[in-house]
Design a protein around this motif. Structure first.
Motif, PDB file in Angstrom:
ATOM      1  N   ARG A  17      21.839 -37.242  35.770  1.00 55.95           N
ATOM      2  CA  ARG A  17      23.081 -36.710  35.204  1.00 55.95           C
ATOM      3  C   ARG A  17      22.897 -36.294  33.752  1.00 55.95           C
ATOM      4  O   ARG A  17      23.407 -35.262  33.314  1.00 55.95           O
TER       5      ARG A  17
ATOM      6  N   ALA B 127      23.439 -32.578  32.136  1.00 55.23           N
ATOM      7  CA  ALA B 127      24.292 -32.312  30.972  1.00 55.23           C
ATOM      8  C   ALA B 127      23.519 -31.611  29.873  1.00 55.23           C
ATOM      9  O   ALA B 127      24.024 -30.692  29.226  1.00 55.23           O
TER      10      ALA B 127
ATOM     11  N   GLU C 123      24.664 -27.826  32.826  1.00 51.69           N
ATOM     12  CA  GLU C 123      25.190 -27.640  34.175  1.00 51.69           C
ATOM     13  C   GLU C 123      26.487 -28.435  34.357  1.00 51.69           C
ATOM     14  O   GLU C 123      26.709 -29.460  33.717  1.00 51.69           O
ATOM     15  N   THR C 124      27.347 -27.945  35.235  1.00 54.07           N
ATOM     16  CA  THR C 124      28.662 -28.550  35.458  1.00 54.07           C
ATOM     17  C   THR C 124      28.531 -29.933  36.097  1.00 54.07           C
ATOM     18  O   THR C 124      27.730 -30.132  37.008  1.00 54.07           O
ATOM     19  N   LEU C 125      29.347 -30.880  35.593  1.00 52.39           N
ATOM     20  CA  LEU C 125      29.354 -32.235  36.136  1.00 52.39           C
ATOM     21  C   LEU C 125      30.675 -32.489  36.853  1.00 52.39           C
ATOM     22  O   LEU C 125      31.747 -32.101  36.362  1.00 52.39           O
TER      23      LEU C 125
ATOM     24  N   ALA D 271      29.709 -28.861  30.099  1.00 52.83           N
ATOM     25  CA  ALA D 271      28.911 -30.038  30.444  1.00 52.83           C
ATOM     26  C   ALA D 271      28.933 -31.089  29.344  1.00 52.83           C
ATOM     27  O   ALA D 271      29.022 -32.288  29.631  1.00 52.83           O
ATOM     28  N   ASP D 272      28.863 -30.671  28.082  1.00 53.53           N
ATOM     29  CA  ASP D 272      28.831 -31.662  27.003  1.00 53.53           C
ATOM     30  C   ASP D 272      30.151 -32.406  26.883  1.00 53.53           C
ATOM     31  O   ASP D 272      30.186 -33.611  26.623  1.00 53.53           O
TER      32      ASP D 272
END
Length: 392
Positions: free
Chosen positions: A246, A250, A254-256, A290-291
């Motif tokens: 994960r 990030a 990329e989208t989480l 992402a962040d």
């Protein structure tokens, strides 16, 4: 970098110095052959005196590289003023070249006020010479001097703009380097923060499990008692691997799946701690960078870790609220009376220092600040509340 024509910085090359020397010789020959010729009385004597002074100034001008800086100023005055008088005395010769050369060179290397002062002195010299010999060529001479001073001034302005452009370019390059350096440091800080969270939430717990297993082995416990602890250690190891993936996602931007992650860690809390944990999302969900998603997730994760340390078994309520232009995360846990609510954020940090790295609450605040958010953690009535607000 030395720019040709910059004040008091021009270093003459030998070809250019030779050309100037030949120009002086041509002027001397020309003036000697045109009336009034040099002599020892009347205008001839005045020609000898002014020509000698102008020639001395010209020679000083040629040798100014090896002399103090003020020597070139003296050279311009000697070339321009006596040369201007000589131009008026001998209007049919090329003597006007003396003040013209002085004004052109001075205008290219001096500020406007000093060039103007030299121009006034040269003009006075030309008028004084014409006063003695007649006014026929006075206007052309004065127009030529004005044109030379203007040409030198334009050259000075060009040099100043060139130097300013070079300075701006140098500053831009320096700013770009500093920006790249700051970006590198920020990325290093971000990676270090992710490493801390992975270690704090996975490896630290794994260490506790291994110590418990070691204690059981020393007590002579059977396999049935040890196996659940080994299973838990294996589970923590797998969770650490997942957390690492994960973090990599990030860092790559990329989208989480934020809501899914929050539901997951609350489910683990309910299963392992046997305590109530609720999650609700309020508002219209939006896709978060992402962040920002990782910051919200890590904050909730750290808040649950602190609950386990300071108020084990307490009920946890987590809310993710989407507002226009911002997103909020609130984690509230009821503090059992036997534990007692910390008096403030600083004491909460002290409690963390006793149980772990002591970096949890500070790390949450740093994460919030890194994405432009605001974190508030502290007592709220009979509970402890962690509230994070991040603008989008």
């Amino acid at each position: 970098m030395i720019i040709l024509g910059a004040p008091f910085q021009q270093q003459l090359s030998w070809p250019l110095r030779t050309v100037r020397l030949l120009g002086l010789i041509v002027l001397l020959v020309n003036i000697a052959r045109v009336a009034p010729r040099p002599g020892w009385q009347g205008q001839g004597l005045a020609v000898v005196i002014t020509l000698s002074l102008a020639t001395a100034g010209w020679q000083l001008w040629l040798a100014s590289d090896w002399l103090p800086r003020y020597a070139v100023t003296i050279a311009w005055v000697l070339i321009g003023v006596p040369g201007g008088v000589l131009a008026g005395l001998s209007p049919h010769s090329g003597a006007i070249a003396f003040p013209a050369v002085a004004l052109t060179d001075a205008g290219a290397r001096l500020a406007h006020r000093r060039t103007f002062a030299l121009g006034v002195a040269c003009t006075a010299g030309v008028l004084a010479g014409h006063l003695a010999a007649g006014w026929r060529f006075a206007v052309p001479h004065l127009l030529l001097l004005f044109a030379c001073a203007l040409l030198g001034t334009l050259r000075w302005q060009y040099v100043q703009r060139a130097e300013q452009s070079e300075l701006l370019l140098s500053n831009a390059e320096y700013a770009a380097q500093e920006h790249a350096r700051a970006a590198t440091l920020a990325e290093r800080t971000r990676i270090a923060r992710e490493i801390h969270d992975i270690l704090a939430h996975s490896l630290a717990a794994l260490s506790v499990q291994l110590k418990a297993i070691d204690a059981l082995v020393e007590d002579g416990a059977g396999a049935d008692r040890i196996r659940p602890w080994v299973g838990r250690a294996e589970q923590l190891t797998n969770e650490g691997i997942v957390e690492t993936r994960r973090a990599i996602l990030a860092l790559r931007g990329e989208t989480l799946p934020l809501e899914q992650l929050l539901v997951g860690i609350l489910g683990v809390y309910r299963e392992q701690d046997g305590a109530a944990a609720e999650f609700r999302a309020v508002g219209d969900p939006v896709e978060l960078p992402a962040d920002i998603a990782m910051t919200l997730y890590r904050t909730a994760q750290e808040a649950l870790t602190n609950v386990r340390k300071h108020a084990p078994g307490s009920r946890v309520e987590t809310e993710l609220r989407y507002r226009p232009g911002e997103v909020e995360l609130t984690v509230v846990n009821r503090v059992p009376e036997r534990v007692g609510a910390p008096a403030g954020g600083d004491q909460g940090v002290a409690g963390l220092a006793e149980c772990g790295t002591g970096y949890g609450l500070a790390g949450m605040r740093e994460r919030a600040e890194a994405v432009g958010g605001l974190l508030d953690a502290g007592p709220h009535k009979d509970s402890w509340r962690v509230h994070l607000r991040i603008p989008l």
